[in-house]
Scaffold this motif. Structure first.
Motif, PDB file in Angstrom:
ATOM      1  N   LEU A 105      52.558 -29.921  23.767  1.00 13.16           N
ATOM      2  CA  LEU A 105      51.257 -29.380  24.146  1.00 13.16           C
ATOM      3  C   LEU A 105      50.179 -30.099  23.348  1.00 13.16           C
ATOM      4  CD1 LEU A 105      53.318 -26.547  23.794  1.00 13.16           C
ATOM      5  CD2 LEU A 105      51.521 -25.875  25.380  1.00 13.16           C
ATOM      6  N   THR A 106      49.073 -30.420  24.012  1.00 22.38           N
ATOM      7  CA  THR A 106      47.999 -31.198  23.392  1.00 22.38           C
ATOM      8  C   THR A 106      46.707 -30.394  23.407  1.00 22.38           C
ATOM      9  OG1 THR A 106      49.028 -33.239  24.215  1.00 22.38           O
ATOM     10  CG2 THR A 106      46.755 -33.374  23.433  1.00 22.38           C
ATOM     11  N   TRP A 107      46.191 -30.143  22.221  1.00 23.94           N
ATOM     12  CA  TRP A 107      44.938 -29.406  22.064  1.00 23.94           C
ATOM     13  C   TRP A 107      43.873 -30.416  21.644  1.00 23.94           C
ATOM     14  CZ3 TRP A 107      44.838 -24.284  18.719  1.00 23.94           C
ATOM     15  CH2 TRP A 107      43.652 -23.585  18.984  1.00 23.94           C
ATOM     16  N   GLU A 108      43.016 -30.803  22.568  1.00 26.48           N
ATOM     17  CA  GLU A 108      42.007 -31.814  22.272  1.00 26.48           C
ATOM     18  C   GLU A 108      41.011 -31.283  21.254  1.00 26.48           C
ATOM     19  OE1 GLU A 108      42.204 -34.797  23.119  1.00 26.48           O
ATOM     20  OE2 GLU A 108      43.619 -34.797  24.809  1.00 26.48           O
ATOM     21  N   GLY A 109      40.606 -32.159  20.327  1.00 33.15           N
ATOM     22  CA  GLY A 109      39.644 -31.775  19.305  1.00 33.15           C
ATOM     23  C   GLY A 109      38.257 -32.288  19.602  1.00 33.15           C
ATOM     24  N   SER A 110      37.317 -31.843  18.814  1.00 29.62           N
ATOM     25  CA  SER A 110      35.917 -32.227  19.034  1.00 29.62           C
ATOM     26  C   SER A 110      35.632 -33.652  18.569  1.00 29.62           C
ATOM     27  CB  SER A 110      34.985 -31.254  18.305  1.00 29.62           C
ATOM     28  OG  SER A 110      35.282 -31.223  16.919  1.00 29.62           O
ATOM     29  N   ILE A 165      53.750 -20.286  15.963  1.00 33.18           N
ATOM     30  CA  ILE A 165      52.713 -21.276  16.259  1.00 33.18           C
ATOM     31  C   ILE A 165      51.910 -20.862  17.489  1.00 33.18           C
ATOM     32  CG2 ILE A 165      52.351 -23.636  17.082  1.00 33.18           C
ATOM     33  CD1 ILE A 165      54.774 -24.425  15.281  1.00 33.18           C
ATOM     34  N   LEU A 166      52.621 -20.427  18.534  1.00 30.06           N
ATOM     35  CA  LEU A 166      51.936 -20.075  19.782  1.00 30.06           C
ATOM     36  C   LEU A 166      51.120 -18.794  19.650  1.00 30.06           C
ATOM     37  CD1 LEU A 166      54.721 -21.067  22.337  1.00 30.06           C
ATOM     38  CD2 LEU A 166      52.586 -22.274  21.836  1.00 30.06           C
ATOM     39  N   GLU A 167      51.630 -17.816  18.888  1.00 32.85           N
ATOM     40  CA  GLU A 167      50.836 -16.600  18.645  1.00 32.85           C
ATOM     41  C   GLU A 167      49.521 -16.969  17.949  1.00 32.85           C
ATOM     42  OE1 GLU A 167      51.497 -13.666  19.734  1.00 32.85           O
ATOM     43  OE2 GLU A 167      53.664 -13.311  19.793  1.00 32.85           O
ATOM     44  N   ALA A 168      49.616 -17.858  16.953  1.00 34.66           N
ATOM     45  CA  ALA A 168      48.423 -18.262  16.212  1.00 34.66           C
ATOM     46  C   ALA A 168      47.442 -19.018  17.102  1.00 34.66           C
ATOM     47  CB  ALA A 168      48.841 -19.121  15.023  1.00 34.66           C
ATOM     48  N   ALA A 169      47.978 -19.922  17.924  1.00 38.67           N
ATOM     49  CA  ALA A 169      47.110 -20.721  18.796  1.00 38.67           C
ATOM     50  C   ALA A 169      46.440 -19.855  19.858  1.00 38.67           C
ATOM     51  CB  ALA A 169      47.931 -21.828  19.458  1.00 38.67           C
ATOM     52  N   GLU A 170      47.198 -18.913  20.427  1.00 39.83           N
ATOM     53  CA  GLU A 170      46.629 -18.040  21.458  1.00 39.83           C
ATOM     54  C   GLU A 170      45.460 -17.238  20.889  1.00 39.83           C
ATOM     55  OE1 GLU A 170      46.716 -16.360  25.473  1.00 39.83           O
ATOM     56  OE2 GLU A 170      47.624 -18.133  24.556  1.00 39.83           O
ATOM     57  N   ARG A 171      45.631 -16.738  19.674  1.00 46.13           N
ATOM     58  CA  ARG A 171      44.543 -15.968  19.068  1.00 46.13           C
ATOM     59  C   ARG A 171      43.321 -16.849  18.795  1.00 46.13           C
ATOM     60  NH1 ARG A 171      44.702 -11.831  13.915  1.00 46.13           N
ATOM     61  NH2 ARG A 171      42.507 -11.970  13.365  1.00 46.13           N
ATOM     62  N   ALA A 172      43.578 -18.057  18.288  1.00 45.99           N
ATOM     63  CA  ALA A 172      42.458 -18.957  18.003  1.00 45.99           C
ATOM     64  C   ALA A 172      41.691 -19.292  19.286  1.00 45.99           C
ATOM     65  CB  ALA A 172      42.971 -20.227  17.330  1.00 45.99           C
ATOM     66  N   LEU A 173      42.421 -19.474  20.384  1.00 46.39           N
ATOM     67  CA  LEU A 173      41.767 -19.741  21.672  1.00 46.39           C
ATOM     68  C   LEU A 173      40.973 -18.529  22.150  1.00 46.39           C
ATOM     69  CD1 LEU A 173      44.651 -21.692  23.445  1.00 46.39           C
ATOM     70  CD2 LEU A 173      42.368 -22.605  22.963  1.00 46.39           C
ATOM     71  N   GLN A 174      41.524 -17.343  21.963  1.00 47.20           N
ATOM     72  CA  GLN A 174      40.803 -16.127  22.338  1.00 47.20           C
ATOM     73  C   GLN A 174      39.491 -16.022  21.589  1.00 47.20           C
ATOM     74  OE1 GLN A 174      43.639 -13.073  21.392  1.00 47.20           O
ATOM     75  NE2 GLN A 174      44.794 -13.285  23.295  1.00 47.20           N
ATOM     76  N   TYR A 177      37.945 -20.870  19.361  1.00 47.17           N
ATOM     77  CA  TYR A 177      38.050 -21.938  18.364  1.00 47.17           C
ATOM     78  C   TYR A 177      38.251 -23.293  19.029  1.00 47.17           C
ATOM     79  CZ  TYR A 177      40.065 -24.723  14.556  1.00 47.17           C
ATOM     80  OH  TYR A 177      40.347 -25.700  13.639  1.00 47.17           O
ATOM     81  N   MET A 178      37.502 -24.285  18.560  1.00 51.64           N
ATOM     82  CA  MET A 178      37.666 -25.672  18.978  1.00 51.64           C
ATOM     83  C   MET A 178      38.068 -26.488  17.747  1.00 51.64           C
ATOM     84  SD  MET A 178      37.498 -28.421  20.909  1.00 51.64           S
ATOM     85  CE  MET A 178      36.569 -28.074  22.409  1.00 51.64           C
ATOM     86  N   ARG A 484      42.057 -24.527   9.612  1.00 45.06           N
ATOM     87  CA  ARG A 484      41.651 -25.517   8.580  1.00 45.06           C
ATOM     88  C   ARG A 484      42.103 -26.921   8.951  1.00 45.06           C
ATOM     89  NH1 ARG A 484      42.399 -23.062   2.566  1.00 45.06           N
ATOM     90  NH2 ARG A 484      41.524 -25.126   2.121  1.00 45.06           N
ATOM     91  N   ALA A 485      42.342 -27.146  10.233  1.00 43.15           N
ATOM     92  CA  ALA A 485      42.810 -28.451  10.692  1.00 43.15           C
ATOM     93  C   ALA A 485      41.867 -29.576  10.267  1.00 43.15           C
ATOM     94  CB  ALA A 485      42.968 -28.443  12.216  1.00 43.15           C
TER      95      ALA A 485
END
Length: 488
Positions: A105-110, A165-174, A177-178, A484-485
């Motif tokens: 899965l790829t999460w594009e950054g700013s 990882i997915l629980e954390a990412a889903e929350r950040a998307l909700q 977060y970019m 903190r990426a």
């Protein structure tokens, strides 16, 4: 002359004491503390998280070296479950299937110019030994939450990583977060049998010309009641991992009736070779072990500091003490484990061939080739042939504990639980992270579940489980790390 001798003794004692007093975690660890970019406290519904992990366990995603024997429907069903539970992740993060059933899965950054990071885990689990199912408190694939634990095959190894990882990412998307840089999530389908899926992902990144700023995989844990003389809970971050090779020792004999045996049958020749290997362990290298204890320095007794801070003087004593403790011994040398033996098919028949399989976990600085040479030299018997058995891998590179990635990860762990001590610890097992050495100089191994001796026995064994509370903490660690990426 006597005066000179006394002065020399005093000087040596002074060096010993000063070095002991200075034996403490590096001061640079404090520099990881930055202006808070994550909440002071993250609230999670631990019961809801536990039910999610329990649901994941119910898919028997067992890998097999013979891919034709894999139940691929279980993987398809599991991935469908993931897409349903994490709708934002799977709608926004460009999921793609790599090498059969590995997920990328790829999460594009700013900032497209910033080097990406990757979080790894694996979907596959090891099988349950046939005939042992009744020994489990709860059926291994039932996914039961009871007594404060989530029970089942894969809870600790490694669906807690996938789900966390997915629980954390889903929350950040909700929360909208970019990430400031691209984040990859890669979940292998065959880590337990070599990691062809992870190899394919690493090759894909290399072909794109990408260089990773940070990589995190499984391997390290929060250890409870596992370090002799230390009551504190310790977060073990793996800056690297040992290599892996199994060697088959084989010998031939004439066979025949056991009533007229030769002095040494083929089985006896193999037994002699095995004994020589067990009697002659590989040499120790205390460097990584001393670093491990240095990060624990504030918790050690003064006597322990005297020994460990002065390896130049007490090295043989340190090695003798640590060699008696399997967990510490494994961190300072290439280990030798005889795992399989085969001889005759009947008790009164001499074997025509006999064999043993010996597994070696290779310390950084050595290779499969040097291990084979050393094994042949130790056995020193022309009757015994030595050949590789199954897959093997050389040790990974070692990432710096002085790197930004290590410090930020340590900071995140202690944000979640300030009572935990963080220390680097060479991972003695194999992970998918080793396949990414060509695209990452900062690869670490840690999943924030807390495991004690009881839980460790369940990994690849019976009654695998993780506590509900520690799994919630692991999810929080992933969440904070994602936020903190930009610092990685």
């Amino acid at each position: 002359m006597k005066k000179i001798f006394l002065l020399a003794v005093v000087a040596v004692l002074a060096v010993i004491v000063v070095r002991a007093l200075q034996f403490a975690p590096p001061e640079t660890m404090a520099s990881a503390k930055a202006a808070p970019s994550t909440p002071a406290a993250s609230t999670w519904n631990a019961d809801e998280l536990a039910e999610g992990l329990a649901s994941a366990v119910r898919f028997p995603t067992v890998s097999n070296a013979d891919f034709s024997l894999v139940n691929r429907q279980a993987f398809a069903d599991f991935q469908q479950f993931l897409a349903q539970r994490f709708p934002l992740v799977f709608s926004q993060l460009k999921p793609q299937r790599i090498k059969d059933d590995t997920l990328l899965l790829t999460w594009e950054g700013s900032d497209a110019s910033a080097q990406p990071i990757i979080l790894l885990s694996h979907q596959d689990v090891v099988p349950v030994i046939p005939g042992t199912e009744a020994e489990w408190t709860y059926p291994p694939f039932a996914g039961v939450v009871a007594d404060g634990y989530i029970w089942g095959r894969g809870t600790a190894d490694d669906k807690a990583g996938v789900m966390g990882i997915l629980e954390a990412a889903e929350r950040a998307l909700q929360e909208g977060y970019m990430p400031p840089r691209k984040i990859y999530f890669a979940f292998g389908h065959d880590e337990e049998v070599g990691g062809a899926g992870a190899i394919a992902v690493a090759e894909l990144l290399e072909a794109r010309g990408e260089r990773l700023a940070f990589l995190l995989d499984e391997g390290g844990i929060i250890a409870k009641d596992m370090i002799p003389g230390l009551n504190a809970r310790v977060a073990l971050i793996g800056p690297g991992e040992k290599g892996y090779v199994s060697l088959e020792l084989s010998a031939r004999g004439d066979g025949g009736h056991s009533s007229m045996p030769p002095r040494h049958s083929a089985a006896g020749v193999i037994a002699r070779a095995v004994k020589r290997l067990e009697d002659h362990p590989f040499p120790a290298d205390l460097g990584l072990t001393v670093e491990f204890f240095q990060f624990l320095g504030n918790e050690l007794s003064f006597f322990q500091k005297v020994l460990l801070a002065n390896e130049w003087l007490f090295g043989p004593l340190i090695e003798k003490i640590m060699s008696q403790i399997p967990a510490l011994n494994a961190g300072m040398r290439t280990t030798t484990a005889v795992t399989m033996l085969q001889g005759s098919v009947k008790d009164n028949v001499l074997p025509i061939t006999a064999s043993a399989v010996v597994n070696f976990r290779i310390l950084p600085g050595e290779t499969i080739a040097t291990v084979i040479d050393q094994v042949k030299a130790i056995i020193d018997d022309e009757q015994v042939s030595v050949a590789e058995y199954g897959f093997g891998s050389n040790p990974s590179q070692l990432s710096s504990t002085d790197s930004v990635g290590f410090k930020v990860l340590a900071d995140v762990i202690q944000d979640v639980d300030p009572a935990v001590i963080v220390t680097p610890r060479l991972v003695v097992a194999a992970t998918d992270a080793r396949h990414f050495d060509k695209v990452s100089d900062a690869s670490f191994r840690f999943m924030g579940v807390e495991l004690g001796p009881r839980e460790l026995k369940g990994i690849h064994g019976t009654d695998e489980r993780v506590s509900v509370a520690s799994y919630a903490q692991a999810v929080d660690i992933y969440y904070r790390l994602i936020l903190r990426a930009g610092e990685l």
